[in-house]
Scaffold this active site. Structure first.
Site, PDB file in Angstrom:
ATOM      1  N   GLU A 135      -3.575  -0.267   7.836  1.00  0.00           N
ATOM      2  CA  GLU A 135      -2.649   0.470   8.372  1.00  0.00           C
ATOM      3  C   GLU A 135      -2.247  -0.406  10.244  1.00  0.00           C
ATOM      4  OE1 GLU A 135      -1.509   4.414   8.874  1.00  0.00           O
ATOM      5  OE2 GLU A 135      -1.892   4.609   7.356  1.00  0.00           O
ATOM      6  N   ASN A 163      -7.310   1.266  10.140  1.00  0.00           N
ATOM      7  CA  ASN A 163      -6.394   1.478  10.662  1.00  0.00           C
ATOM      8  C   ASN A 163      -6.223   1.274  11.965  1.00  0.00           C
ATOM      9  OD1 ASN A 163      -5.390   2.616   8.067  1.00  0.00           O
ATOM     10  ND2 ASN A 163      -4.913   4.524   8.162  1.00  0.00           N
ATOM     11  N   GLU A 201      -7.965   8.025   6.719  1.00  0.00           N
ATOM     12  CA  GLU A 201      -8.145   8.850   7.818  1.00  0.00           C
ATOM     13  C   GLU A 201      -8.449  10.413   7.709  1.00  0.00           C
ATOM     14  OE1 GLU A 201      -4.280   8.297   9.905  1.00  0.00           O
ATOM     15  OE2 GLU A 201      -4.404   6.597  10.622  1.00  0.00           O
ATOM     16  N   TYR A 239      -4.219   1.780  15.811  1.00  0.00           N
ATOM     17  CA  TYR A 239      -2.895   1.545  16.458  1.00  0.00           C
ATOM     18  C   TYR A 239      -3.294   1.591  18.252  1.00  0.00           C
ATOM     19  CZ  TYR A 239      -1.151   3.301  12.333  1.00  0.00           C
ATOM     20  OH  TYR A 239      -0.028   3.259  11.277  1.00  0.00           O
ATOM     21  N   HIS A 253      -3.096  10.973   0.442  1.00  0.00           N
ATOM     22  CA  HIS A 253      -2.732  10.366   1.668  1.00  0.00           C
ATOM     23  C   HIS A 253      -2.169  11.838   2.677  1.00  0.00           C
ATOM     24  CE1 HIS A 253      -1.350   7.181   4.660  1.00  0.00           C
ATOM     25  NE2 HIS A 253      -0.994   8.173   5.568  1.00  0.00           N
ATOM     26  N   ARG A 277       0.907  -1.456  -0.033  1.00  0.00           N
ATOM     27  CA  ARG A 277       0.201   0.519  -0.137  1.00  0.00           C
ATOM     28  C   ARG A 277       0.713   1.028   0.170  1.00  0.00           C
ATOM     29  NH1 ARG A 277      -2.536   3.518   5.260  1.00  0.00           N
ATOM     30  NH2 ARG A 277      -3.783   4.326   3.846  1.00  0.00           N
TER      31      ARG A 277
HETATM   32  C1  FCB Z   1      -1.696   6.783  10.457  1.00  0.00           C
HETATM   33  C2  FCB Z   1      -0.979   8.099   9.436  1.00  0.00           C
HETATM   34  C3  FCB Z   1       0.409   7.346   8.711  1.00  0.00           C
HETATM   35  C4  FCB Z   1       1.359   7.481   9.764  1.00  0.00           C
HETATM   36  C5  FCB Z   1       0.740   6.221  11.170  1.00  0.00           C
HETATM   37  C6  FCB Z   1       1.638   5.768  12.800  1.00  0.00           C
HETATM   38  O1  FCB Z   1      -2.136   8.215  11.757  1.00  0.00           O
HETATM   39  O2  FCB Z   1      -1.867   7.369   8.442  1.00  0.00           O
HETATM   40  O3  FCB Z   1       0.272   7.957   8.126  1.00  0.00           O
HETATM   41  O4  FCB Z   1       1.955   8.384  10.588  1.00  0.00           O
HETATM   42  O5  FCB Z   1       0.128   7.101  11.488  1.00  0.00           O
END
Ligand code: FCB
Length: 466
Positions: free
Chosen positions: A364, A297, A171, A299, A126, A82
């Protein structure tokens, strides 16, 4: 390895494993091939904006080194990639002449992937908007929708014979709120109505780009990428429960509901009041254009408490909520982010249950640690391996329990320019020495490559897919 660990790693046969990057974070070549200035070029030029006062002018120099980087990717067995396309490289002034050199660059990049058996997944936006478009109002201006749809059409026409998987936006929450309310990302504004207008126009432009890409690229599969978080209240006090629901609404539901045909959530519309965006007739129909997958995505999770002052940082008071940290939950080198794989599991099941997308891709997931080569040159990033093992297991468990997840992209292939944090955060499974541009494969890259080659579509079989 025990039997149960072996079974844990048995993903569906067509499950795809990939890595992800974004143009501004790795390319460099900021003024080459006729590229126009992007809002990130402008934003990073102000020394107050980036933690280490750096910028993306050179970054990983991927613009010049992509062949070697893709060799490395293929050698690791990573057959799905990607990447993102920089709008200012393709149409330097946003909606005027198309740059032949800019399109040629992405043409060569895609051919180089295919030559190595790597399947491309292209993100169209992006965050690197042409600066001239920002000067005309940026994403707060409705006209930017049309400029974006034209850009999407130009790219899909040129690459669509080889690129079949497309992501319209990455995002929207981060771009709209961190860039236009918290002031931490380009273009560095701090205004709630502007953020909400930007978010709305991003969503409308997604919906309008879907049919444009389909028309330009027969067989295209198209989705939008949202960053989702698992949200929990800090206590069972009604105020904390409401704060968590508000955070979930602002962060998750505001972006998911309209894409799945429900318009904006009523509770947040009431909360935003007069700041809510102007919705033109037909906007919600456009946003809900049928897509082929949802990109997620993930995290972290957030535990939220009621707090009229917000979380300290400017702009947070808008949500009257503050994040609470439990001392026993580990946090990554990205301080705000708890390491919480069960949040990924719950998020995937929640998306499946509440929205039933046609397919889900984890677009992500990854973690930052201050890795550097040891005395013998190796990088034993055990914390990243542990993170990845637990998060991929969470994906596996979500699939067992009914989430229709077709693939997983690790963020990131290379250490790179981490936006407002500059080069101080290293998310890559490949280390980059920014002085010499030397690449060093971290242990996690080998671990992940082994997982991918054992479980996924084989390298060289770039036409096989989910
Ligand atoms: C996300 C973004 C990516 C990177 C990661 C750590 O929010 O999409 O570009 O910065 O975090």
């Amino acid at each position: 390895m025990t039997d149960s660990a072996d079974r844990m790693l048995a993903f569906p046969p067509a499950f795809l494993w990939g890595t992800a990057t974004a143009a501004y974070q790795i390319e460099g070549g900021w003024n080459e091939g006729g590229k126009g200035e992007s809002i990130w070029d402008r934003f990073a030029a102000d020394p107050g904006h980036i933690a280490d006062r750096s910028d993306g002018r050179v970054a990983c120099d991927h613009y010049h080194r992509f062949a070697g980087d893709l060799d490395l990717m293929a050698a690791l067995g990573l057959s799905h990639y990607r990447f993102s396309i920089a709008w200012p490289r393709v149409i330097p002034d946003g909606d005027g002449a198309v740059s032949a050199a800019g399109l040629d660059y992405y043409d060569r990049l895609v051919d180089a992937m295919l030559a190595r058996g790597i399947r491309p997944y292209a993100t169209l936006f992006h965050w690197d908007l042409p600066q001239v478009v920002q000067d005309r109002g940026g994403w707060a201006a409705r006209a930017t929708i049309d400029a974006y749809v034209r850009y999407a059409d130009v790219v899909a026409r040129r690459l669509g014979d080889r690129v079949k998987d497309w992501m319209t936006h990455n995002e929207p929450w981060v771009f709209a709120f961190v860039g236009h309310l918290f002031g931490g990302h380009a273009p560095g504004l701090r205004d709630l109505p502007t953020s909400l207008a930007v978010a709305h126009h991003l969503l409308v432009s997604h919906g309008k780009a879907v049919p444009a890409i389909r028309a330009a690229c027969p067989g295209a599969r198209i989705g939008i990428v949202h960053n989702l978080e698992w949200v929990e209240p800090a206590s069972d006090r009604a105020e904390d429960v409401a704060a968590a629901r508000r955070h979930d609404g602002a962060f998750n539901r505001w972006f998911l509901d309209p894409v799945f045909g429900r318009g904006y959530p009523e509770d947040l519309l009431a909360w935003y009041g007069a700041a809510a965006p102007a919705v033109a007739p037909g906007d919600f129909d456009a946003i809900a254009a049928p897509a082929d997958f949802l990109g997620v995505n993930y995290y972290t999770r957030r535990v939220m408490a009621h707090d009229p002052a917000g979380r300290g940082a400017a702009g947070r008071e808008v949500f009257a909520a503050r994040q609470v940290y439990w001392p026993f939950v580990p946090r990554a080198h990205f301080d705000e982010w708890e390491v919480a794989p069960e949040g990924l599991y719950r998020t995937l099941l929640r998306v499946q249950r509440d929205y039933q997308p046609p397919a889900i891709l984890v677009t992500e997931n990854g973690t930052s640690w201050p890795d550097r080569p040891g005395p013998y040159g190796a990088i034993h990033d055990m914390l990243r391996i542990r993170y990845l093992a637990r998060h991929t297991a969470a994906v596996w468990q979500a699939i067992q329990d009914g989430a229709d997840v077709r693939g997983y992209f690790l963020w990131s292939f290379l250490d790179n320019f981490e936006w407002g944090f500059g080069y101080t955060k290293r998310f890559g499974v490949v280390h980059v020495d920014y002085e010499t541009q030397q690449r060093t494969v971290k242990d996690s890259a080998r671990w992940y490559g082994a997982l991918a080659t054992r479980n996924a579509l084989a390298l060289g079989d770039a036409n096989a897919t989910w």
